[in-house]
Write an enzyme that holds these catalytic residues in place. Structure first.
Site, short mmCIF file in Angstrom:
data_model
loop_
_atom_site.label_atom_id
_atom_site.label_comp_id
_atom_site.label_asym_id
_atom_site.label_seq_id
_atom_site.Cartn_x
_atom_site.Cartn_y
_atom_site.Cartn_z
N CYS A 79 0.83 -1.20 0.00
CA CYS A 79 0.00 0.00 0.00
C CYS A 79 0.87 1.27 0.00
CB CYS A 79 -0.98 -0.03 1.16
SG CYS A 79 -2.36 1.14 0.96
N HIS A 167 -3.74 -5.25 0.83
CA HIS A 167 -3.19 -5.74 2.10
C HIS A 167 -3.32 -7.26 2.19
CE1 HIS A 167 -2.54 -1.83 4.12
NE2 HIS A 167 -3.54 -1.43 3.36
N GLU A 169 -2.04 -9.13 4.36
CA GLU A 169 -1.94 -9.59 5.75
C GLU A 169 -3.29 -9.75 6.42
OE1 GLU A 169 -1.32 -5.04 5.91
OE2 GLU A 169 -0.99 -6.70 4.52
N THR A 227 4.47 -16.53 33.56
CA THR A 227 4.74 -17.94 33.83
C THR A 227 5.70 -18.53 32.81
OG1 THR A 227 2.54 -18.23 34.81
CG2 THR A 227 3.69 -20.22 34.11
#
Length: 509
Positions: A79, A167, A169, A227
């Site tokens: 783009c 795009h 993605e 964690t």
């Protein structure tokens, strides 16, 4: 060194999605601001230029020196990136008379294009632009177009430099993953060997080298990020990691003991600290959400500072920072979404003078969970819903008292327990209960009641940036509501929040 793709961020809301799509191909990548990126090294196999909310026609439009990477490694402009390359190399970009926002059909003009190999003849793509490339330099070849955009994709002759107006993605580009694979694996030649297993192996080895025999202190929350980070550090340095788990009195029912037990079973060197009274005292009389957050942050720092000073010769502070935190803390002209400081322990003061180790600061949330699975961490921890740092304090609207916390803990336990019982827990991204600062009239038996109202909140989301309310079954909501009113003294009305984000937020404070 690990192979990687370098992504230059010009401020697009989709930049993180580009990175996620590259990572899904088992190729490592990093996002850097367009005006502050590293020099090319042999392990950088390609460069992707992101989109942008800016126009290349603006006087102060974001600019990058293409000669730093063009003709050295393959380049893909997406783009704004495509428009920028076209303009810098002699083409022309104008405001489009046919602006495209949404789905479009891509017509492939060059069937031999390596970038578009495997895409269908009229592939669906997602457009989001107000400008368009109207003329291209002589050495540019158009390889795809749409009904209203002539230059939807191009390649520069005799070099591996490509530009696309759409795009790939976003999920609306149905064959975007194929295009990304073509660029990353075929054109850039990446081996696709960056996996959770390789990450664990390399990270533990790196931590051993970095930390040596030094001692590390780390605050744990019971959440996924801290964690997994603690487990990696523990596997690297063993008992030299000192973990602290603070009971601030704002955790879920029985959560303090449950989480502490789970950490002990994992072999972590952990100390539990009961600091409920300190936090309740700090919160007394506060009703403003930001004031509550700051009071909790300061109380936590006080506890953590006190406890860490009881450990001799600590040199490092371990944190569970993940990649979105890092990206969003980098301020450049216009880049992605919201800028925020990243911190995992409430913002520790400079006087602690500890070096910071963040083993997860290159990973997205789903990658953290994959690493946790590779490490053999209990699935109940890895699948745990996100829980706000200030805990139940921001789910109690108004002032905080131990009595209100106790009521909310009981209601929350019924709601979360019900989600598990009905096999709905993993169908939602986050769930919780808000205790509202209002009372309502009710009837129990033959008596009139005047008690508290609670609001149930459950949302579906991918990353928490946007969220929709979870469409939970009516029968489930009826059962949970009935259980709450019958079992929790002080509550006589249950409501369900059906607001999406935006405009609402997930938490009420």
């Amino acid at each position: 060194m690990t192979e990687q793709i370098l992504i230059l961020d010009f401020g697009s809301q989709y930049t993180q999605l580009i990175a996620r799509r590259v990572r899904e191909l088992n190729v490592y990548c990093e996002i850097h601001p367009y005006n502050n990126f590293p020099e090319l090294t042999p392990n950088i196999k390609g460069v992707i230029l992101s989109g942008s909310p800016c126009s290349v026609r603006d006087e102060d439009a974001p600019y990058v020196d293409l000669e730093k990477f063009r003709k050295i490694v393959p380049v893909l402009g997406v783009c704004y990136g495509a428009q920028l390359m076209a303009q810098l190399l002699g083409g022309e970009v104008k405001a489009s008379q046919h602006r495209e926002y949404g789905r479009a059909r891509l017509e492939i003009d060059d069937e031999d294009s390596s970038l578009l190999a495997g895409l269908s003849a009229t592939s669906q793509v997602w457009m989001s632009h107000g400008d368009t490339i109207v003329t291209i330099p002589d050495n540019f070849n158009i390889i795809a177009s749409t009904e209203s955009v002539k230059v939807a994709a191009y390649k520069i002759a005799d070099e591996l430099t490509y530009g696309i107006q759409f795009h790939p993605e976003v999920t609306h580009s149905t064959e975007g993953k194929q295009l990304m694979y073509n660029f990353v694996a075929k054109i850039c030649g990446c081996k696709q060997d960056w996996t959770s297993e390789s990450f664990v192996e390399q990270t533990i080895a790196s931590l051993r080298t970095k930390l040596g025999n030094d001692r590390v202190v780390m605050a744990l929350s019971g959440g996924v990020d801290s964690t997994v980070a603690a487990t990696l550090v523990h596997q690297a340095i063993g008992a030299n990691l000192f973990c602290i788990f603070v009971d601030n009195g704002l955790l879920r029912k029985d959560e303090y003991q449950q989480v502490l037990d789970s950490y002990l079973h994992m072999g972590l060197n952990i100390k539990g600290v009961d600091a409920k009274d300190l936090f309740y005292g700090a919160l007394e009389g506060l009703t403003d959400p930001e004031a509550k957050r700051k009071a909790i942050g300061k109380a936590f720092i006080d506890v953590f500072d006190q406890e860490s000073h009881l450990i001799e010769d600590v040199k490092w502070l371990g944190q569970g920072t993940i990649y979105p935190d890092v990206i969003e803390s980098v301020s450049v002209k216009g880049p992605s979404a919201t800028i925020k400081s990243h911190h995992n322990v409430g913002g520790l003061p400079d006087f602690m003078k500890l070096k910071v180790v963040e083993p997860l600061n290159t990973l997205f949330k789903d990658e953290v969970r994959a690493v946790g699975k590779t490490l053999g961490i209990d699935p109940t921890i890895l699948g745990r819903h996100p829980f706000p740092g200030p805990g139940l304090a921001i789910r109690i609207l108004g002032d905080i008292t131990p009595e209100k916390v106790a009521i909310l803990q009981e209601v929350d336990a019924i709601f979360i327990g019900g989600l598990r019982k009905w096999n709905l827990y993993h169908e939602v991204w986050q769930a919780g209960v808000m205790l509202l600062p209002v009372k309502s009239v009710g009837v129990m038996g033959d008596e009139r009641t005047y008690e508290s109202v609670v609001a149930l909140r459950a949302v579906t989301s991918i990353d928490g940036m946007t969220a929709d309310w979870a469409h939970l079954p009516y029968d489930f909501l009826a059962e949970v509501s009935n259980d709450i009113i019958n079992r929790v003294k002080g509550v006589n009305r249950v409501v369900y929040d059906i607001s999406s984000k935006p405009p609402a937020t997930i938490e009420w404070e």
